[in-house]
Design an enzyme around this catalytic site. Structure first.
Site, PDB file in Angstrom:
ATOM      1  N   LYS A   1      11.707  18.533 -66.637  1.00  0.00           N
ATOM      2  CA  LYS A   1      11.163  19.051 -65.376  1.00  0.00           C
ATOM      3  C   LYS A   1      10.739  20.500 -65.591  1.00  0.00           C
ATOM      4  CE  LYS A   1      12.393  20.664 -60.798  1.00  0.00           C
ATOM      5  NZ  LYS A   1      13.322  20.663 -59.662  1.00  0.00           N
TER       6      LYS A   1
ATOM      7  N   GLY B   1      15.715  24.617 -51.527  1.00  0.00           N
ATOM      8  CA  GLY B   1      16.980  24.953 -50.887  1.00  0.00           C
ATOM      9  C   GLY B   1      16.876  25.289 -49.412  1.00  0.00           C
TER      10      GLY B   1
ATOM     11  N   ALA C   1      11.977  19.388 -53.545  1.00  0.00           N
ATOM     12  CA  ALA C   1      12.330  20.617 -52.815  1.00  0.00           C
ATOM     13  C   ALA C   1      11.983  20.543 -51.337  1.00  0.00           C
ATOM     14  CB  ALA C   1      11.668  21.853 -53.409  1.00  0.00           C
ATOM     15  N   GLY C   2      12.929  20.977 -50.530  1.00  0.00           N
ATOM     16  CA  GLY C   2      12.697  21.162 -49.106  1.00  0.00           C
ATOM     17  C   GLY C   2      13.293  20.094 -48.203  1.00  0.00           C
TER      18      GLY C   2
ATOM     19  N   ASN D   1      18.532  18.375 -54.246  1.00  0.00           N
ATOM     20  CA  ASN D   1      19.844  18.860 -54.670  1.00  0.00           C
ATOM     21  C   ASN D   1      20.626  19.410 -53.475  1.00  0.00           C
ATOM     22  OD1 ASN D   1      20.975  20.688 -57.619  1.00  0.00           O
ATOM     23  ND2 ASN D   1      22.119  20.238 -55.792  1.00  0.00           N
ATOM     24  N   THR D   2      20.089  20.482 -52.875  1.00  0.00           N
ATOM     25  CA  THR D   2      20.848  21.166 -51.829  1.00  0.00           C
ATOM     26  C   THR D   2      21.087  20.291 -50.608  1.00  0.00           C
ATOM     27  OG1 THR D   2      19.745  23.167 -52.585  1.00  0.00           O
ATOM     28  CG2 THR D   2      21.017  23.340 -50.566  1.00  0.00           C
TER      29      THR D   2
END
Lengths: 69, 264
Positions: free
Chosen positions: B101, B162, B188-189, B210-211
């Site tokens: 990545k 995040g 992301a997001g 992830n987050t």
């Protein structure tokens, strides 16, 4: 044997003159860990750890995989 | 249902990819990854901590490469050179594994991708035989350029890394999907399960997060929710939603046979 100074992950370190990569990795407690090593910007394959000798002024990066997104 | 995600010629049953950062410990990381059903999981490459207790387990002992497709990232890199160096180290670390990545960031406040450095790094990495999944902005022109360079998946942001803000510009994601043949994966997001479902309903090939999981009050439960959301969203996309009919109601029950004193 004259001592050499190398940089490991940004920190200066004194080593005996005829230190191999493998010896350094062993001393760092990383012998059986999954790591990768870069010497002066070039990858040193694991297969060459035993034979590669460190030289004065070498800049080493030793990395591991950690959690990340 | 035979609906596989294909990245660089390899089939994956799960369209959810998860990161391994921000968990309270390895046990939670492992439980969340398992609950997510993900086959592709991202890891970061960092300097070994000199003086660290050598008996401590490492991430790769908890999540072995024999079981998961590890996706090393270049998080924290702000130049093409640093990103390329990081992934060369990753390839050595993972015994020649070439799926990576790529992310090259613009500044530490927004973590927004620097697409100029990203394009430069992608060219170098593809030339060196890497299979590059690339984090990028939701700019459809850049996305197409990254595909033309040879990236194996385009991973536009839905909103800032995040942030949990969800999918802020579904139209740009659509524009990217119209132009790009390789898988498009929202990276992301995403903040909660509905965000992941919306991404999949739009027709995205997968979601990477992830987050949204690690930052939930109960990460393992959220991992399970995300698994279901991605599956539901994908099924809804394949099923083809009904058209929206503005200002026009349509009863779901038969109009005939209603008991009513006003009719015969």
């Amino acid at each position: 044997m004259k001592a050499i100074t190398v940089s490991i992950n940004g920190a200066a370190r004194q080593l005996p003159g005829s230190t191999s990569v493998a010896a350094l990795i062993g001393e760092m407690g990383l012998a059986d860990k999954r790591i990768a090593l870069e010497r002066n910007g070039e990858i040193v394959p694991r297969s060459l750890f035993a034979t590669e000798q460190l030289a004065d002024g070498d800049r080493l990066e030793v990395v591991v995989a950690v959690g990340g997104g | 249902m035979n609906d596989k995600l294909v990245i660089a010629g390899k089939n994956y049953a799960s369209r959810l990819m998860v990161g391994t950062g921000k968990y309270k410990d390895f046990a939670e990381t492992k439980a969340a990854v398992e609950a997510s059903g993900s086959e592709i999981i991202t890891v970061a490459i960092r300097r070994s901590n000199i003086g660290q207790n050598p008996d401590e387990p490492s991430l790769l002992e908890i999540l072995p490469p024999s079981k998961y497709t590890l996706l090393p990232n270049t998080a924290g890199c702000y130049t093409a050179d640093d990103a390329v160096r990081t992934l060369r180290l990753a390839r050595e670390l993972l015994d020649g594994h070439s799926l990576v990545k790529l992310e090259v960031l613009g500044d530490p406040q927004s973590l927004y991708p620097n697409v100029i450095e990203t394009v430069a790094a992608a060219k170098t990495l593809v030339a060196e035989g890497f299979q590059v999944m690339v984090y990028t902005s939701d700019d459809p022109i850049i996305a197409k350029q990254l595909e033309d360079i040879g990236c194996v998946a385009i991973m536009p942001l839905a909103s800032l890394i995040g942030s949990g803000m969800g999918i802020l510009n579904p139209w740009n994601l659509q524009l990217i999907m119209e132009r790009v043949q390789v898988p498009v994966i929202v990276d992301a997001g995403v903040g909660t399960a509905s965000d992941a479902a919306i991404a999949m309903e739009l027709g995205c090939d997968g979601v990477l997060m992830n987050t949204a999981i690690a930052g939930a009050q109960q990460p393992v439960l959220m991992a399970s929710a995300m698994k279901q959301a991605v599956e539901a969203g994908r099924s809804a996309f394949l099923a083809g939603r009904m058209p929206k009919k503005l200002y026009s109601a349509s009863p779901s029950s038969p109009m005939a046979g209603i008991i009513a004193s006003t009719r015969n």
